[in-house]
Design an enzyme around this catalytic site. Sequence first.
Site, PDB file in Angstrom:
ATOM      1  N   ASP A 120       0.721  -1.509  -0.150  1.00 37.69           N
ATOM      2  CA  ASP A 120       0.060  -0.013   0.149  1.00 37.69           C
ATOM      3  C   ASP A 120       0.727   1.330   0.009  1.00 37.69           C
ATOM      4  O   ASP A 120       0.481   2.154   0.674  1.00 37.69           O
ATOM      5  CB  ASP A 120      -1.113   0.120   1.378  1.00 37.69           C
ATOM      6  CG  ASP A 120      -1.713  -1.217   1.285  1.00 37.69           C
ATOM      7  OD1 ASP A 120      -2.375  -1.763   0.231  1.00 37.69           O
ATOM      8  OD2 ASP A 120      -1.945  -1.992   2.620  1.00 37.69           O
ATOM      9  N   LYS A 164       2.319   2.114  -5.163  1.00 44.74           N
ATOM     10  CA  LYS A 164       3.122   1.833  -6.511  1.00 44.74           C
ATOM     11  C   LYS A 164       2.161   1.817  -7.772  1.00 44.74           C
ATOM     12  O   LYS A 164       2.767   2.021  -8.914  1.00 44.74           O
ATOM     13  CB  LYS A 164       3.363   0.080  -6.167  1.00 44.74           C
ATOM     14  CG  LYS A 164       4.025  -0.208  -5.037  1.00 44.74           C
ATOM     15  CD  LYS A 164       4.402  -1.563  -4.922  1.00 44.74           C
ATOM     16  CE  LYS A 164       3.285  -2.158  -4.448  1.00 44.74           C
ATOM     17  NZ  LYS A 164       2.971  -2.062  -3.017  1.00 44.74           N
ATOM     18  N   GLY A 201      -4.325  -4.367  -4.170  1.00 47.67           N
ATOM     19  CA  GLY A 201      -5.168  -3.285  -4.667  1.00 47.67           C
ATOM     20  C   GLY A 201      -4.242  -1.992  -5.060  1.00 47.67           C
ATOM     21  O   GLY A 201      -3.709  -1.615  -3.974  1.00 47.67           O
ATOM     22  N   HIS A 202      -4.479  -1.796  -6.324  1.00 44.57           N
ATOM     23  CA  HIS A 202      -3.614  -0.452  -6.887  1.00 44.57           C
ATOM     24  C   HIS A 202      -4.681   0.519  -7.290  1.00 44.57           C
ATOM     25  O   HIS A 202      -5.354   0.187  -8.117  1.00 44.57           O
ATOM     26  CB  HIS A 202      -2.649  -1.065  -8.079  1.00 44.57           C
ATOM     27  CG  HIS A 202      -1.668  -1.703  -7.369  1.00 44.57           C
ATOM     28  ND1 HIS A 202      -0.738  -2.530  -8.509  1.00 44.57           N
ATOM     29  CD2 HIS A 202      -1.196  -2.197  -6.220  1.00 44.57           C
ATOM     30  CE1 HIS A 202       0.238  -3.113  -7.661  1.00 44.57           C
ATOM     31  NE2 HIS A 202      -0.180  -2.931  -6.456  1.00 44.57           N
ATOM     32  N   GLN A 236       2.234  -5.676  -3.118  1.00 38.01           N
ATOM     33  CA  GLN A 236       2.503  -5.993  -1.675  1.00 38.01           C
ATOM     34  C   GLN A 236       3.697  -5.175  -1.474  1.00 38.01           C
ATOM     35  O   GLN A 236       4.098  -4.362  -2.278  1.00 38.01           O
ATOM     36  CB  GLN A 236       2.686  -7.520  -1.173  1.00 38.01           C
ATOM     37  CG  GLN A 236       1.277  -8.136  -1.170  1.00 38.01           C
ATOM     38  CD  GLN A 236       0.836  -8.729  -2.617  1.00 38.01           C
ATOM     39  OE1 GLN A 236       1.736  -9.511  -3.073  1.00 38.01           O
ATOM     40  NE2 GLN A 236      -0.255  -8.598  -2.762  1.00 38.01           N
TER      41      GLN A 236
END
Length: 435
Positions: free
Chosen positions: A13, A16, A40-41, A221
Amino acid sequence: MNTYAIIGAQWGDEGKGKITDYLSEDVGYVVRYQGGDNAGHTIKFDGKTYALHLIPSGIFRKNTMNVLANGMVINPLALVEEMSMLNQLSVSTDNLLISSRAHVIMPYHHQLDMLYESLKTDKIGTTKKGIGPTYSDKIARRGLRMSDFVSEARLEAHLDESLPFINTLLKTYGFETFDKHSLLHQMKPIQDQLAPLVCDTSKRLNGALKNNDKILFEGAQGTLLCIDHGTYPFVTSSSPTAASIPLSAGIPPQALKHVMGIVKAYTTRVGEGAFPTEIFGEKAESIRIAGNEFGTTTGRPRRIGWLDSVALRHANRVNGFSVWALTLLDVLNGVDSLKICTHYTLNGVMIDELPASDEDLRRVEPVYETMQGFSFDNKNIATYEDLPEAAKVYIEKLEALTKVPVGIVSIGPSRDETLVRPEIMGKHFGGACDD
Ligand code: IMP
């Protein structure tokens, strides 16, 4: 070599997705090489926010090929859902390739994830996406790969062999069991949709290397969640590090040239495990709200802490970062004083490393340097030089403690809220994003 890696330096988080999107303008390929839809991006541009879990962040660029490489674990149901969400927003997914060697997360892997968590005294707090059980099957040589998933006959043969054992296990502990025919029926349209995208992505990437095409590897991650170098056992089941890229994408190790560490201006963690610089109370809550620190995948509130240079030096040691991209600096706006952890003490002795044992890591005492807070209005910040002096001192402290220069500072979620230091990017990151 025209290759760039974007790696999280903390517990994920770090932002990225935004940095990958920012750097992918003239990139030929964006490659996700590990993890699955536990990631989750979030990407924001043209007033819209997109949350991606599986598809690489280069999907918004028409001329960029997006690759799900062999090191990933792919939930085909989640993938077609994400493709359809993008298509509904008029984003094409024609520029997507899936490795025939990537492993498949089947619905029973989610149940196994819950089963394994339920049996643990110290729960990991997984995302329940079936990541660990799918990687376990891969390592135990009983997994299902994309090349077999898209063949009806091979999928059936795989289920014939694996389901009896899995169902026995699930039934014993009172979890949902699975019927072969229902699974085959459920997967049929998905096999048809994904089959044309499945190929030898290592071959494609090696072709791209020969052409000197620009390739960007998008880590999911963060290093502290790495199965080898993270805070084991409270980690994910893959390695997001730079060293993982050659194996997980099928390219030679010497082909990887530039490695960017993404570091958030403070620290967050979702799930359980030691967190030496964790803070609680009002300050933590205000940072959580300002940074919208709630999981993109699970919605869980993220734990908040100060910047930890011991952890960052560890991340740099195993990745060899060329530069930092420092993200979410704006979230610290108005926090009256800030702290950076310079080292730890354990049993009264100063240490400069992350202990391997989780038990020791829980007992370390962080030693802090207190820094002056800062406040700025994004409207007045066009370049790095425009940042307030105290913000620059904070950034320079990070550079001094890690011996890695900061090439990009992100001061907001949008593409135009990104400050690039061209001299540093030119010298240490192959001049990527000279603009
Ligand atoms: P898993 O990857 O679902 O097995 O979860 C293992 C640990 O990694 C848990 O603590 C999760 O919260 C954490 N984790 C997995 N993916 C992410 C991510 O993308 N961001 C932050 N934490 C993650």
